[in-house]
Design a protein around this motif. Structure first.
Motif, short mmCIF file in Angstrom:
data_model
loop_
_atom_site.label_atom_id
_atom_site.label_comp_id
_atom_site.label_asym_id
_atom_site.label_seq_id
_atom_site.Cartn_x
_atom_site.Cartn_y
_atom_site.Cartn_z
N GLU A 109 -0.88 -5.78 -3.09
CA GLU A 109 -0.32 -6.98 -2.48
C GLU A 109 -0.37 -8.17 -3.43
N ASP A 111 0.98 -12.54 -3.57
CA ASP A 111 1.28 -13.70 -2.73
C ASP A 111 2.72 -14.14 -2.99
N PHE A 164 -3.90 -1.47 -1.38
CA PHE A 164 -3.75 -0.84 -0.07
C PHE A 164 -4.41 0.54 0.00
N THR A 189 3.90 -5.53 -3.92
CA THR A 189 4.41 -5.65 -2.56
C THR A 189 3.93 -6.96 -1.96
N MET A 190 4.64 -7.43 -0.96
CA MET A 190 4.22 -8.64 -0.28
C MET A 190 4.68 -8.60 1.17
N TYR A 191 4.04 -9.43 1.99
CA TYR A 191 4.44 -9.59 3.38
C TYR A 191 5.43 -10.75 3.49
N LEU A 197 5.99 -5.58 5.30
CA LEU A 197 5.68 -5.33 3.89
C LEU A 197 6.92 -4.82 3.16
#
Length: 302
Positions: A109, A111, A164, A189-191, A197
């Motif tokens: 992940e 930001d 993750f 990856t990011m939210y 995701l």
């Protein structure tokens, strides 16, 4: 001892070499011979770079104009599997047949507000001459930057925040498996704003990702393997001197040249401060001596 080894790009491809499967396998075979020396009796995790491989896949995809090229996160996943396969095979040819291996696709992940997205700096892909680089930048909207005597595409390099797959990595390690993971800094990856995701068009620095991996695994030692035998002061001058054992504060106070050593120093210092355990920057060829405490630049809490 639990050890995370971060292989530099030179372990996969020498500068100027064609990006052939044969060249990469030959280089990985040499790396595997060194890693195999320290595998017995240790819990071992191997991370690696993937910049040239991602760049080549992107170029190959661009040659097929009927569909849009795959994004960098997908190409990162492809190269994690491709490189992991060869590392597994070459290590397996050297170690006992009962030694288990696993390559894990590793999502990391980042930001979405990371300032790195505003200032692309991470080189990927082949080295181009200036006219070719300028043409590709104009045609594809790339950002390019000087790299040695040539130019390469550069993309954003946000900081890693979370791995993750850390639980299955830890579980495999505890069962005696040699794990290859976090290749190329992991799959970025990011939210989004809806907490969904998705992948990101970026590349996470491999050394920073390896330091986070080592920290979350509570590793006893982080080895950042590169093509030089340590960190030097006065590099390239008659007064150059390799550093032996240093603390993070001492290392960061030194006037070291910017470039590829910067992330390695940052990663080593961050790991030592977070865990109290040692990190070593040194040559892959010296890995047995690095782990034995007689080679490389060892960063210690003091």
């Amino acid at each position: 001892m639990r050890i995370v080894v971060a292989l530099g790009g030179n372990a996969l491809l020498r500068r100027g070499q064609p990006l052939t499967a044969e060249n990469q396998r030959t280089n990985i075979r040499v790396a595997a011979e060194k890693i195999a020396l320290v595998a017995p009796g240790n819990e071992l995790v191997v991370a690696h770079g993937n910049g040239p491989q991602v760049g080549l896949l992107a170029l190959q995809a661009a040659a097929y104009a009927d569909v849009a090229p795959y994004p960098l996160d997908v190409l990162g996943a492809q190269t994690e599997a491709m490189i992991g396969y060869v590392i597994e095979q070459e290590l397996g040819n050297l170690l006992p047949v009962e030694q288990p291996f696993a390559t894990l696709l590793t999502m990391i992940e980042v930001d979405r507000d990371d300032p790195a997205f505003l200032h692309p700096t991470k080189p990927i892909g082949p080295v181009y001459d200036r006219p070719t680089a300028e043409r590709l930048a104009a045609d594809k909207g790339w950002t390019v930057a000087a790299d040695g005597d040539g130019f390469r595409r550069v993309v954003a390099s946000p900081r890693p925040r979370r791995i993750f797959e850390i639980r299955p990595i830890r579980s495999l390690l505890e069962q005696g498996t040699i794990v290859i993971c976090a290749g190329g800094g992991g799959i970025p990856t990011m939210y989004d704003e809806h907490r969904k995701l998705h992948g990101v068009e970026a590349v996470i620095d491999k050394d920073l990702a390896s330091a986070l991996l080592a920290q979350e695994l509570e590793a006893d030692l982080l080895v950042i393997a590169t093509d030089v035998d340590g960190v030097y002061t006065g590099w390239g001058t008659p007064q150059q001197q390799r550093l032996g054992t240093v603390t993070p504060d001492e290392l960061e106070r030194l006037d070291l040249p910017a470039g590829s050593m910067g992330p390695k120093v940052e990663a080593a210092c961050g790991f030592v401060r977070a865990t109290g355990h040692d990190a070593v920057i040194g040559a892959l060829a010296d890995i047995a001596d690095i782990i034995g405490g007689t080679a490389g630049t060892r960063v210690t809490s003091g």
